[in-house]
Design a protein around this motif. Structure first.
Motif, short mmCIF file in Angstrom:
data_model
loop_
_atom_site.label_atom_id
_atom_site.label_comp_id
_atom_site.label_asym_id
_atom_site.label_seq_id
_atom_site.Cartn_x
_atom_site.Cartn_y
_atom_site.Cartn_z
N SER A 26 7.48 -39.30 -27.70
CA SER A 26 8.46 -39.99 -26.95
C SER A 26 9.54 -39.96 -28.00
N MET A 27 9.77 -40.44 -29.26
CA MET A 27 10.63 -40.49 -30.07
C MET A 27 11.37 -39.19 -30.27
N ALA A 28 10.49 -38.12 -30.73
CA ALA A 28 11.03 -36.78 -30.82
C ALA A 28 11.67 -36.42 -29.57
N MET A 29 11.36 -36.62 -28.43
CA MET A 29 11.65 -35.88 -27.14
C MET A 29 13.18 -36.57 -26.79
N VAL A 30 13.37 -37.71 -27.53
CA VAL A 30 14.88 -38.37 -27.19
C VAL A 30 15.89 -37.35 -28.08
N PHE A 31 15.49 -37.00 -29.17
CA PHE A 31 16.53 -36.40 -30.12
C PHE A 31 16.39 -34.68 -29.62
N ILE A 32 15.21 -34.29 -29.23
CA ILE A 32 15.20 -32.87 -28.86
C ILE A 32 16.12 -32.68 -27.49
N ASN A 33 15.74 -33.58 -26.52
CA ASN A 33 16.71 -33.37 -25.47
C ASN A 33 18.07 -33.92 -25.53
N LYS A 34 18.36 -34.74 -26.54
CA LYS A 34 19.85 -34.66 -26.74
C LYS A 34 20.44 -33.36 -27.38
N ALA A 35 19.52 -32.76 -28.04
CA ALA A 35 20.13 -31.42 -28.63
C ALA A 35 20.31 -30.24 -27.72
N VAL A 36 19.31 -30.38 -26.73
CA VAL A 36 19.56 -29.51 -25.50
C VAL A 36 20.64 -29.73 -24.83
N LEU A 37 20.73 -30.95 -24.27
CA LEU A 37 21.76 -31.40 -23.49
C LEU A 37 23.18 -31.21 -24.08
N MET A 38 23.13 -31.16 -25.31
CA MET A 38 24.72 -31.02 -25.95
C MET A 38 25.04 -29.58 -25.64
N GLN A 39 24.04 -28.52 -25.43
CA GLN A 39 24.45 -27.21 -24.97
C GLN A 39 24.46 -26.96 -23.78
N TYR A 40 23.66 -27.82 -22.95
CA TYR A 40 23.09 -27.68 -21.38
C TYR A 40 23.23 -28.93 -20.66
N SER A 41 24.12 -29.00 -19.83
CA SER A 41 24.09 -30.53 -19.30
C SER A 41 23.57 -30.59 -17.96
N TYR A 42 22.65 -29.75 -17.41
CA TYR A 42 22.24 -29.75 -16.24
C TYR A 42 20.74 -30.57 -16.64
N SER A 43 20.76 -31.80 -16.52
CA SER A 43 19.49 -32.49 -17.19
C SER A 43 18.43 -32.38 -16.04
N LEU A 44 18.63 -32.49 -14.66
CA LEU A 44 17.47 -32.42 -13.77
C LEU A 44 17.07 -30.99 -13.51
N THR A 45 17.76 -30.17 -13.73
CA THR A 45 17.35 -28.58 -13.96
C THR A 45 16.54 -28.53 -15.10
N LEU A 46 16.75 -29.14 -16.20
CA LEU A 46 15.94 -29.05 -17.33
C LEU A 46 14.38 -29.55 -17.15
N LEU A 47 14.68 -30.72 -16.53
CA LEU A 47 13.41 -31.54 -16.18
C LEU A 47 12.50 -30.65 -15.09
N THR A 48 13.32 -29.94 -14.31
CA THR A 48 12.26 -29.04 -13.30
C THR A 48 11.75 -27.96 -14.06
N VAL A 49 12.48 -27.44 -15.00
CA VAL A 49 11.69 -26.32 -15.85
C VAL A 49 10.73 -26.97 -16.63
N GLN A 50 10.80 -28.23 -17.12
CA GLN A 50 9.71 -28.52 -17.98
C GLN A 50 8.57 -28.83 -16.89
N GLN A 51 8.78 -29.24 -15.77
CA GLN A 51 7.50 -29.39 -14.93
C GLN A 51 6.82 -28.33 -14.56
N LEU A 52 7.81 -27.41 -14.09
CA LEU A 52 7.30 -25.85 -13.71
C LEU A 52 6.32 -25.42 -15.28
N ALA A 53 6.80 -25.39 -16.36
CA ALA A 53 6.06 -25.08 -17.30
C ALA A 53 4.93 -25.85 -17.66
N THR A 54 4.82 -27.09 -17.12
CA THR A 54 3.46 -28.05 -17.49
C THR A 54 2.59 -27.39 -16.37
N THR A 55 2.98 -27.18 -14.98
CA THR A 55 2.20 -26.54 -14.15
C THR A 55 1.56 -25.40 -14.38
#
Length: 324
Positions: A26-55
């Motif tokens: 959980s702690m690592a995810m905060v900083f990793i997501n921050k790094a991604v969102l600094m370059q890619y601001s579409y947070s819900l699309t990122l969450l969708t891709v994460q859920q698709l990858a999990t599936t």
């Protein structure tokens, strides 16, 4: 899949490992997501891709025999529908709240979740927790209030959204605990159903708010950058690890333990943020609140350890369902 026995008592090692793993992920995810969102601001699309990858990952593992998680079943999907609904409602209200609430206050409000889980557990028939557990959770919540007084920019809508997010997070964690303990679902199975059931909701959301199709075009364009691709893949992997460890911790320990770990993670993330990012003005009340908050979390951990230590040993059925 072998399900956990109703009388099975997880070993202290498994309990500690699952809680620690969730905290680190959980702690690592905060900083990793921050790094991604600094370059890619579409947070819900990122969450969708994460859920698709999990599936896709769990389905592939199931087909190739790496996990014994069962395939999709309509009856199970109906039982776990509310878990997915509350999970996504939590995410949606959390993101909406950030438009009117600053990040320190958002973190402080979310730290009220353990108190909400404690109350929900009492009214859902789990019985009254021990005095030490109750007092430690109250101390944790008191730390939140003290910290909030040091950074108080009130926004009624933002606060309402954040508190609603706390409500939905409480509901889905309590349901996950119930599904694992009573229905015999492993953390992998709950994660699989949650991902599958989340996709239609998330796809509707990214279209409704206008993220799609621009978010997809930008994601494809950004993927040409090796540095972005690396952190994106890391984000997908850690997203899977986070959900797995969260569901595992909730099933093996309890919904309350998961939220307390989340509180301590928040303290760690805030401290690292101060050290690594700098430029943050710290009020004495913030520091005092964080200290009280942390003390409550440590006290809770000690109280739960004492409970497990003093419990008579019980026969355990195979816990392989939680190690898949």
């Amino acid at each position: 899949m072998e399900s956990r026995s109703m009388d099975a008592e997880p070993s202290p090692t498994l309990s500690l490992t699952s809680a620690f793993s969730y905290g680190v992920a959980s702690m690592a995810m905060v900083f990793i997501n921050k790094a991604v969102l600094m370059q890619y601001s579409y947070s819900l699309t990122l969450l969708t891709v994460q859920q698709l990858a999990t599936t896709l990952l769990i389905q592939s593992g199931r087909v190739m025999g790496y996990t014994k998680a069962r395939g999709l079943n309509m009856a199970t999907a109906k039982r776990l529908f509310l878990v997915s609904l509350f999970y996504n409602a939590n995410v949606a209200f959390a993101l909406a709240s950030l438009k009117g609430v600053n990040i320190p206050m958002y973190i402080a409000i979310k730290r009220l979740t353990p108190l909400a889980v404690l109350i929900a557990g009492f009214f859902s028939g789990k019985g009254r927790p021990s005095t030490q557990v109750s007092l430690s959770v109250i101390l944790t919540a008191a730390g939140v209030i003290v910290a909030a007084l040091g950074d108080f920019s009130f926004d009624l809508l933002g606060y309402s959204m954040a508190l609603t997010s706390v409500l939905f997070q409480t509901l889905y964690l309590v349901l996950v605990e119930k599904s694992g303990a009573e229905d015999g679902h492993s953390s992998v199975e709950i994660m699989f159903y949650n991902s599958v059931l989340s996709l239609p909701f998330l796809l509707f959301l990214i279209i409704a708010i206008g993220e799609f199709p621009n978010s997809l075009s930008l994601l494809v364009a950004k993927s040409n950058s090796l540095s972005f691709l690396v952190i994106l893949i890391l984000s997908l992997v850690m997203g899977i690890a986070l959900n797995y460890t969260m569901f595992l911790c909730t099933i093996v320990n309890s919904a309350l333990t998961t939220t307390i770990v989340g509180v301590l993670k928040g303290v760690g993330s805030t401290t690292l943020g101060f050290v690594l990012l700098g430029g943050v003005k710290v009020h004495a009340l913030n520091v005092t609140g964080l200290v009280i908050n942390t003390a409550g979390g440590v006290w809770y951990s000690y109280a739960k350890y004492q409970q497990k230590k003093n419990k008579p040993p019980k026969r355990m059925s195979d816990l392989e369902a939680h190690r898949k």
